[in-house]
Design a protein around this motif. Structure first.
Motif, PDB file in Angstrom:
ATOM      1  N   ASP A 289     -21.046  -9.556 -48.976  1.00  0.00           N
ATOM      2  CA  ASP A 289     -21.453  -9.924 -47.452  1.00  0.00           C
ATOM      3  C   ASP A 289     -20.650 -10.329 -46.321  1.00  0.00           C
ATOM      4  OD1 ASP A 289     -24.442 -10.155 -48.822  1.00  0.00           O
ATOM      5  OD2 ASP A 289     -23.836 -12.195 -49.820  1.00  0.00           O
ATOM      6  N   ALA A 290     -19.835  -9.057 -45.713  1.00  0.00           N
ATOM      7  CA  ALA A 290     -19.055  -9.516 -45.221  1.00  0.00           C
ATOM      8  C   ALA A 290     -19.052  -8.052 -44.014  1.00  0.00           C
ATOM      9  CB  ALA A 290     -17.702  -9.162 -45.838  1.00  0.00           C
ATOM     10  N   PRO A 291     -18.571  -8.040 -42.642  1.00  0.00           N
ATOM     11  CA  PRO A 291     -18.473  -6.445 -41.787  1.00  0.00           C
ATOM     12  C   PRO A 291     -17.670  -5.890 -42.364  1.00  0.00           C
ATOM     13  CG  PRO A 291     -17.359  -8.747 -40.661  1.00  0.00           C
ATOM     14  CD  PRO A 291     -17.984  -9.296 -41.952  1.00  0.00           C
ATOM     15  N   CYS A 292     -18.388  -4.998 -41.820  1.00  0.00           N
ATOM     16  CA  CYS A 292     -17.621  -3.413 -42.994  1.00  0.00           C
ATOM     17  C   CYS A 292     -15.756  -3.695 -41.918  1.00  0.00           C
ATOM     18  CB  CYS A 292     -18.003  -1.872 -41.574  1.00  0.00           C
ATOM     19  SG  CYS A 292     -18.912  -1.294 -42.887  1.00  0.00           S
ATOM     20  N   ASP A 293     -15.491  -4.336 -40.686  1.00  0.00           N
ATOM     21  CA  ASP A 293     -14.176  -4.375 -40.222  1.00  0.00           C
ATOM     22  C   ASP A 293     -13.313  -5.458 -41.031  1.00  0.00           C
ATOM     23  OD1 ASP A 293     -15.683  -6.057 -38.858  1.00  0.00           O
ATOM     24  OD2 ASP A 293     -14.655  -6.304 -37.217  1.00  0.00           O
ATOM     25  N   LEU A 294     -14.051  -6.273 -41.637  1.00  0.00           N
ATOM     26  CA  LEU A 294     -13.514  -6.917 -42.170  1.00  0.00           C
ATOM     27  C   LEU A 294     -12.560  -6.735 -43.898  1.00  0.00           C
ATOM     28  CD1 LEU A 294     -11.774 -10.228 -42.808  1.00  0.00           C
ATOM     29  CD2 LEU A 294     -14.401 -10.936 -43.394  1.00  0.00           C
ATOM     30  N   VAL A 295     -14.172  -6.052 -44.745  1.00  0.00           N
ATOM     31  CA  VAL A 295     -13.565  -5.417 -45.625  1.00  0.00           C
ATOM     32  C   VAL A 295     -12.892  -4.675 -46.155  1.00  0.00           C
ATOM     33  CG1 VAL A 295     -14.285  -4.220 -47.569  1.00  0.00           C
ATOM     34  CG2 VAL A 295     -15.821  -5.586 -46.468  1.00  0.00           C
ATOM     35  N   PHE A 296     -12.850  -3.236 -44.831  1.00  0.00           N
ATOM     36  CA  PHE A 296     -11.397  -2.352 -44.413  1.00  0.00           C
ATOM     37  C   PHE A 296     -10.233  -2.940 -44.351  1.00  0.00           C
ATOM     38  CE2 PHE A 296      -9.489   0.572 -41.688  1.00  0.00           C
ATOM     39  CZ  PHE A 296      -9.488   1.531 -42.636  1.00  0.00           C
ATOM     40  N   ARG A 297     -10.004  -3.753 -43.146  1.00  0.00           N
ATOM     41  CA  ARG A 297      -9.432  -4.868 -43.079  1.00  0.00           C
ATOM     42  C   ARG A 297      -8.882  -5.144 -44.227  1.00  0.00           C
ATOM     43  NH1 ARG A 297      -9.885  -8.518 -40.743  1.00  0.00           N
ATOM     44  NH2 ARG A 297     -11.094  -7.963 -38.843  1.00  0.00           N
ATOM     45  N   ALA A 298      -8.970  -5.637 -45.570  1.00  0.00           N
ATOM     46  CA  ALA A 298      -8.979  -5.975 -46.946  1.00  0.00           C
ATOM     47  C   ALA A 298      -7.936  -5.071 -47.763  1.00  0.00           C
ATOM     48  CB  ALA A 298     -10.328  -6.844 -48.064  1.00  0.00           C
ATOM     49  N   TRP A 299      -8.364  -3.899 -47.181  1.00  0.00           N
ATOM     50  CA  TRP A 299      -8.097  -2.738 -47.706  1.00  0.00           C
ATOM     51  C   TRP A 299      -6.162  -1.693 -47.063  1.00  0.00           C
ATOM     52  CZ3 TRP A 299      -7.903   0.244 -52.087  1.00  0.00           C
ATOM     53  CH2 TRP A 299      -9.347  -0.048 -52.473  1.00  0.00           C
ATOM     54  N   THR A 300      -6.553  -2.187 -45.870  1.00  0.00           N
ATOM     55  CA  THR A 300      -5.313  -1.875 -44.715  1.00  0.00           C
ATOM     56  C   THR A 300      -3.630  -3.228 -44.334  1.00  0.00           C
ATOM     57  OG1 THR A 300      -6.881  -2.336 -43.138  1.00  0.00           O
ATOM     58  CG2 THR A 300      -6.636   0.258 -43.874  1.00  0.00           C
ATOM     59  N   ASP A 301      -4.356  -4.496 -44.673  1.00  0.00           N
ATOM     60  CA  ASP A 301      -3.397  -5.346 -44.495  1.00  0.00           C
ATOM     61  C   ASP A 301      -2.892  -5.868 -45.406  1.00  0.00           C
ATOM     62  OD1 ASP A 301      -2.716  -8.180 -44.375  1.00  0.00           O
ATOM     63  OD2 ASP A 301      -3.291  -7.967 -42.651  1.00  0.00           O
TER      64      ASP A 301
END
Length: 160
Positions: free
Chosen positions: A21-33
């Motif tokens: 329950d989170a937008p794609c950009d937030l989930v993607f950022r969790a992998w790249t930050d």
């Protein structure tokens, strides 16, 4: 909400599907930050310490997962594709105590908007053995439970 699904096939591929329950950009950022990744990566009880995270094609990644008993597990590889916020592809290999690396696998992650959240499909290909695949399935599943908590979503228990 997270709904885990697991599938494997005869070519030693691991596929895990989770919904957050989170937008794609937030989930993607969790992998790249690097700071975000350190908060959730690794099985329960492990601590992740990043050494390098260059999230661009050709960039390298390297990190240490520290077990509760203090044992260090180093992993690294190279980014092959980075398409924010929808796709990541990178190599993955464990470092051994002798300076060698385990057989390299390829990780492909896709992020798709789904039901007011994100469906993440994780595929790791090229395992040398079924036991290696099983160990990674457990480790990644626990990491994704931690990712769900990091994102502030509730965890589901539905399996495919």
């Amino acid at each position: 909400m997270t709904n885990p699904e697991t599938a494997t096939d005869n070519s030693h591929d691991l596929v895990l599907v989770r919904r957050f329950d989170a937008p794609c950009d937030l989930v993607f950022r969790a992998w790249t930050d690097p700071k975000a990744l350190a908060q959730w990566c690794g099985p329960h009880g492990f601590k992740a310490v990043g050494d390098r995270l260059e999230a661009w094609p050709g960039g390298r990644h390297r990190a240490c997962l520290i077990a509760p008993d203090g044992e260090e597990h180093w992993v690294g590889g190279k980014y092959l594709e980075v398409e924010p916020p929808h796709r990541l592809v990178f190599t993955h290999a464990w470092e051994t105590g002798t300076g060698e690396t385990s057989p390299e696998t390829i990780v492909t992650i896709t992020f798709r908007e789904s039901d007011a959240g994100t469906e993440m499909t994780f595929r790791q290909s090229g395992f040398a053995s079924a036991s290696s695949l099983e160990g990674h399935e457990s480790g990644w599943s626990q990491s994704f439970d931690r990712l769900s908590s990091f994102l502030g979503t509730s965890e589901g228990t539905n399996h495919a």
